[in-house]
Design an enzyme around this catalytic site. Structure first.
Site, PDB file in Angstrom:
ATOM      1  N   GLY A   1       1.022  -1.166   0.055  1.00  0.00           N
ATOM      2  CA  GLY A   1      -0.050   0.055   0.073  1.00  0.00           C
ATOM      3  C   GLY A   1       0.864   1.182  -0.135  1.00  0.00           C
ATOM      4  O   GLY A   1       0.574   2.127  -0.778  1.00  0.00           O
ATOM      5  N   ASP A   2       1.829   1.325   0.784  1.00  0.00           N
ATOM      6  CA  ASP A   2       2.701   2.555   0.739  1.00  0.00           C
ATOM      7  C   ASP A   2       3.449   2.567  -0.560  1.00  0.00           C
ATOM      8  O   ASP A   2       3.685   3.842  -0.938  1.00  0.00           O
ATOM      9  CB  ASP A   2       3.853   2.211   2.063  1.00  0.00           C
ATOM     10  CG  ASP A   2       3.402   2.319   3.256  1.00  0.00           C
ATOM     11  OD1 ASP A   2       3.034   3.520   3.746  1.00  0.00           O
ATOM     12  OD2 ASP A   2       3.148   1.240   4.030  1.00  0.00           O
ATOM     13  N   SER A   3       3.760   1.490  -0.928  1.00  0.00           N
ATOM     14  CA  SER A   3       4.735   1.486  -2.191  1.00  0.00           C
ATOM     15  C   SER A   3       3.897   2.040  -3.465  1.00  0.00           C
ATOM     16  O   SER A   3       4.323   2.756  -4.192  1.00  0.00           O
ATOM     17  CB  SER A   3       5.320   0.278  -2.651  1.00  0.00           C
ATOM     18  OG  SER A   3       6.083  -0.045  -1.511  1.00  0.00           O
TER      19      SER A   3
ATOM     20  N   ALA B   1       3.335   5.875  -3.041  1.00  0.00           N
ATOM     21  CA  ALA B   1       4.721   6.446  -3.323  1.00  0.00           C
ATOM     22  C   ALA B   1       4.550   6.703  -4.871  1.00  0.00           C
ATOM     23  O   ALA B   1       5.119   7.518  -5.552  1.00  0.00           O
ATOM     24  CB  ALA B   1       5.938   5.542  -2.897  1.00  0.00           C
TER      25      ALA B   1
END
Length: 404
Positions: free
Chosen positions: A171-173, A176
């Protein structure tokens, strides 16, 4: 190592106010392609990622990759002198990447209105759990929450078991990557409408849950039109058959993608079922999906009678997409990875070599590259402040007073 001066983002100045994953990953990509990224860290330990997962002599190996090509500057943003240095950096920057909880910059005296006064051309990339607006905006939100709220966790796993996570911080990637895409689009607009001095900066607002939701293919229209709620289906893809994971006699897990019409015919021929290859009711995905249990059972049985290498050889010769499920041990020995130079050999601070992922995507004329690994905390503070015209004696006093 290629020439940093000819990378596509050379000359771009980026300030990173971020920790852990989403913001730092976004600015890492910018740094890999030539941007000067100044990472602002607290003098009190810096980015927690420095201590995450496996440590080498006290520092995370992840850090050495995630912070490559970045300049580490320590600033105490609660100290007026530290905050003033940040303001000066932002006044000359092209991009600010920040993943604070909404409201933190306001409390520091840097709401968007002030940032626009400092630098009307600044592109502000804001990554947060729920975005800058809405009833949940100020709540804390990590990648796991974004994956859950964005719909990914609900469809990941097997139907008779609770949802599971992907094995990385996906999710973070994803957030980003959307942040980088947004930054490049905003810069393109700025430069097409007068350039840096024309005051055409804008804000890129990335919410983790929205970043994940944007990847959810046809889930929304299928629900809206048919009331269909996609759920967990394990390793199969309903409506796209056959595509599944099978276990060979020696325990190897093998992925077989035979869902193209012509590919399916080749697959059935390879497993000795020419009758199914010629069956008109199996000529398209809809027909195959209606008989998917039968098809998967026969492929399961065929694979289970053979070792993994034989399965790979037979299906490879039949031009059927097939692969074993790779561990990192498999990856580092794979001829395709090696042929495309997907591993860089870098050096740890004590000179020990280590492998790191090569930079992607690949550009034919202006590729990215690694100039240095994630730096020690504050390694570039004096250099960056000197570049702002702050003399060494003043820097020393600021350090003594706790501003750095």
């Amino acid at each position: 190592m290629n020439d940093p001066a000819v990378r596509p983002l050379s000359g771009l100045k980026v300030v990173e106010l971020g920790t852990l994953i989403a913001g730092p990953f976004a600015s890492r990509i910018l740094a890999e392609f030539g941007a000067e990224v100044v990472k602002i860290e607290s003098p009190d330990g810096g980015d927690p990622l420095r201590k995450w997962r496996l440590l080498y002599e006290g520092t995370s190996l992840w850090w050495f990759v995630q912070a490559r090509n970045k300049k580490s500057v320590t600033l105490n943003l609660k100290h007026p002198d530290g905050l003033e240095v940040l303001r000066r950096l932002l006044a000359d920057a092209d991009v600010l990447v920040e993943n604070f909880r909404p409201g933190v910059l306001d409390k520091l005296g840097l709401p968007e209105a002030v940032l626009r006064e400092l630098n009307p051309s600044l592109v502000i990339v804001r990554l947060s759990g729920f975005g800058q607006t809405g009833p949940m905006a100020e709540q804390p939100g990590f990648g796991a929450i974004g994956e859950s709220m964005g719909g990914l966790r609900y469809i990941t796993g097997f139907p008779d078991r609770p949802p599971v996570k992907v094995g990385i911080s996906i999710g973070d990637s994803i957030a980003a990557l959307w942040g980088v895409i947004g930054a490049l689009m905003a810069l393109r607009h700025r430069d097409a409408t007068g350039g840096r001095g024309a005051g055409q900066g804008q804000t890129v607002d990335v919410a983790l849950y929205e970043a994940v939701f944007a990847m959810m293919e046809s889930m929304l229209p299928e629900f809206d039109v048919f009331g269909f709620i996609r759920g967990r289906t394990g390793n199969i893809m309903p409506g796209i058959t056959p595509s599944n994971t099978h276990t060979a006699r020696d325990g190897r897990h093998i992925i077989i993608g035979g869902n193209g019409d012509a590919i399916f015919r080749r697959l059935m021929g390879a497993v000795g079922r020419a009758d199914l290859a010629a069956d008109p009711s199996l000529a398209d995905n809809a027909g195959r999906d209606a008989r998917r249990d039968e098809i998967y059972a026969l492929i399961d049985a065929w694979v289970a009678e053979r070792d993994g290498d034989e399965v790979l050889r037979v299906l490879g010769e039949a031009d059927v997409p097939v692969s074993r499920v790779y561990s990192i041990e498999d990856i580092v020995a794979d001829p395709q990875y090696l042929a495309r130079a997907m591993f860089e050999t870098l050096e740890l601070p004590d000179g020990r070599p280590f492998k790191a992922p090569a930079v992607v995507p690949r550009l034919s004329e202006t590729p990215g590259g690694t100039d240095w690994i994630g730096p020690e905390l504050g390694a570039h503070t004096d250099e960056v402040l000197a570049g702002l015209g702050i003399d060494p004696m003043r820097i020393a006093r600021m350090r003594e007073q706790g501003a750095l």
